[in-house]
Design a protein around this motif. Structure first.
Motif, PDB file in Angstrom:
ATOM      1  N   MET A  48      -3.475   8.437 -39.470  1.00 27.61           N
ATOM      2  CA  MET A  48      -4.310   9.348 -40.239  1.00 27.61           C
ATOM      3  C   MET A  48      -5.644   9.510 -39.533  1.00 27.61           C
ATOM      4  O   MET A  48      -6.242   8.531 -39.090  1.00 27.61           O
ATOM      5  CB  MET A  48      -4.568   8.806 -41.643  1.00 27.61           C
ATOM      6  CG  MET A  48      -3.315   8.624 -42.458  1.00 27.61           C
ATOM      7  SD  MET A  48      -2.662  10.210 -42.927  1.00 27.61           S
ATOM      8  CE  MET A  48      -2.037   9.846 -44.522  1.00 27.61           C
ATOM      9  N   LYS A  49      -6.084  10.765 -39.417  1.00 24.22           N
ATOM     10  CA  LYS A  49      -7.416  11.043 -38.885  1.00 24.22           C
ATOM     11  C   LYS A  49      -8.354  11.200 -40.067  1.00 24.22           C
ATOM     12  O   LYS A  49      -8.029  11.879 -41.041  1.00 24.22           O
ATOM     13  CB  LYS A  49      -7.432  12.325 -38.061  1.00 24.22           C
ATOM     14  CG  LYS A  49      -7.019  12.141 -36.651  1.00 24.22           C
ATOM     15  CD  LYS A  49      -7.331  13.379 -35.854  1.00 24.22           C
ATOM     16  CE  LYS A  49      -6.943  13.138 -34.410  1.00 24.22           C
ATOM     17  NZ  LYS A  49      -7.271  14.255 -33.554  1.00 24.22           N
ATOM     18  N   VAL A  50      -9.526  10.603 -39.937  1.00 20.00           N
ATOM     19  CA  VAL A  50     -10.517  10.661 -41.010  1.00 20.00           C
ATOM     20  C   VAL A  50     -11.821  11.180 -40.423  1.00 20.00           C
ATOM     21  O   VAL A  50     -12.263  10.713 -39.376  1.00 20.00           O
ATOM     22  CB  VAL A  50     -10.731   9.264 -41.638  1.00 20.00           C
ATOM     23  CG1 VAL A  50     -11.749   9.333 -42.750  1.00 20.00           C
ATOM     24  CG2 VAL A  50      -9.423   8.688 -42.130  1.00 20.00           C
ATOM     25  N   TRP A  51     -12.418  12.154 -41.091  1.00 16.45           N
ATOM     26  CA  TRP A  51     -13.731  12.667 -40.727  1.00 16.45           C
ATOM     27  C   TRP A  51     -14.687  12.281 -41.839  1.00 16.45           C
ATOM     28  O   TRP A  51     -14.451  12.580 -43.010  1.00 16.45           O
ATOM     29  CB  TRP A  51     -13.712  14.189 -40.602  1.00 16.45           C
ATOM     30  CG  TRP A  51     -12.983  14.715 -39.429  1.00 16.45           C
ATOM     31  CD1 TRP A  51     -13.509  15.048 -38.223  1.00 16.45           C
ATOM     32  CD2 TRP A  51     -11.582  14.999 -39.336  1.00 16.45           C
ATOM     33  NE1 TRP A  51     -12.522  15.523 -37.389  1.00 16.45           N
ATOM     34  CE2 TRP A  51     -11.333  15.503 -38.044  1.00 16.45           C
ATOM     35  CE3 TRP A  51     -10.508  14.878 -40.229  1.00 16.45           C
ATOM     36  CZ2 TRP A  51     -10.069  15.883 -37.631  1.00 16.45           C
ATOM     37  CZ3 TRP A  51      -9.252  15.246 -39.815  1.00 16.45           C
ATOM     38  CH2 TRP A  51      -9.040  15.746 -38.523  1.00 16.45           C
ATOM     39  N   LEU A  52     -15.770  11.613 -41.472  1.00 14.06           N
ATOM     40  CA  LEU A  52     -16.788  11.229 -42.443  1.00 14.06           C
ATOM     41  C   LEU A  52     -18.097  11.914 -42.085  1.00 14.06           C
ATOM     42  O   LEU A  52     -18.530  11.857 -40.934  1.00 14.06           O
ATOM     43  CB  LEU A  52     -17.005   9.713 -42.435  1.00 14.06           C
ATOM     44  CG  LEU A  52     -15.812   8.838 -42.777  1.00 14.06           C
ATOM     45  CD1 LEU A  52     -16.165   7.380 -42.549  1.00 14.06           C
ATOM     46  CD2 LEU A  52     -15.395   9.065 -44.208  1.00 14.06           C
ATOM     47  N   CYS A  53     -18.729  12.523 -43.049  1.00 15.69           N
ATOM     48  CA  CYS A  53     -20.045  13.118 -42.829  1.00 15.69           C
ATOM     49  C   CYS A  53     -21.080  12.143 -43.371  1.00 15.69           C
ATOM     50  O   CYS A  53     -21.080  11.809 -44.557  1.00 15.69           O
ATOM     51  CB  CYS A  53     -20.157  14.461 -43.530  1.00 15.69           C
ATOM     52  SG  CYS A  53     -21.767  15.223 -43.271  1.00 15.69           S
ATOM     53  N   LEU A  54     -21.947  11.685 -42.471  1.00 11.70           N
ATOM     54  CA  LEU A  54     -22.930  10.661 -42.808  1.00 11.70           C
ATOM     55  C   LEU A  54     -24.309  11.068 -42.342  1.00 11.70           C
ATOM     56  O   LEU A  54     -24.447  11.842 -41.403  1.00 11.70           O
ATOM     57  CB  LEU A  54     -22.584   9.341 -42.093  1.00 11.70           C
ATOM     58  CG  LEU A  54     -21.183   8.811 -42.192  1.00 11.70           C
ATOM     59  CD1 LEU A  54     -20.953   7.778 -41.123  1.00 11.70           C
ATOM     60  CD2 LEU A  54     -20.993   8.208 -43.549  1.00 11.70           C
ATOM     61  N   SER A  55     -25.315  10.479 -42.947  1.00  9.94           N
ATOM     62  CA  SER A  55     -26.655  10.656 -42.419  1.00  9.94           C
ATOM     63  C   SER A  55     -26.811   9.751 -41.202  1.00  9.94           C
ATOM     64  O   SER A  55     -26.097   8.761 -41.042  1.00  9.94           O
ATOM     65  CB  SER A  55     -27.706  10.329 -43.474  1.00  9.94           C
ATOM     66  OG  SER A  55     -27.627   8.975 -43.829  1.00  9.94           O
TER      67      SER A  55
END
Length: 129
Positions: free
Chosen positions: A93-100
């Motif tokens: 599974m590919k996971v994209w996380l948007c973080l500061s």
């Protein structure tokens, strides 16, 4: 019919090489081939500070639940969005996380401790639209 007989101040004169025939030189349709391009005026890009980043992670499919729980339990308030996509016939599974920017180190260290088999990809700035 609209006919243009003169040249305005913004147009360039067309000069043809001597070896072109009179028919080609007089043809209005082919004149664009010989026009010199006007230089483009470009605006400088606005300077902005980039605070949001996208972190890419690949994990085994059986570890995705553990990863999601870890993210929500330890760093849930630091994540703006999370996208999950199956790859390789759903074995990974590919996971994209948007973080500061300030939370990237915290998130990375928590994931590395809990899931050492996780593969970290690129960290890219999130482009504003």
């Amino acid at each position: 019919m609209n006919q243009h007989t003169g040249m305005s101040g913004t147009e360039h004169r067309i000069s043809f090489p001597d070896d072109f025939s009179d028919a080609l030189q007089s043809s209005k349709r082919e004149k664009f081939l010989f026009e010199t391009a006007l230089p483009r005026r470009s605006r400088p890009a606005p300077k902005t500070t980039q605070n949001d980043f996208v972190m890419r992670i690949t994990v085994d499919a059986h570890a995705i639940t553990e990863l999601r729980q870890l993210i929500l339990r330890t760093c849930g308030d630091l994540v703006q969005f999370m996208r999950v996509k199956p790859v390789d016939h759903a074995t990974k599974m590919k996971v994209w996380l948007c973080l500061s920017q300030s939370s990237v180190d915290t998130m990375t260290s928590n994931i590395m401790r809990a899931l050492p088999q996780a593969e970290f990809g690129k960290f890219t700035p999130l482009l504003s639209v």
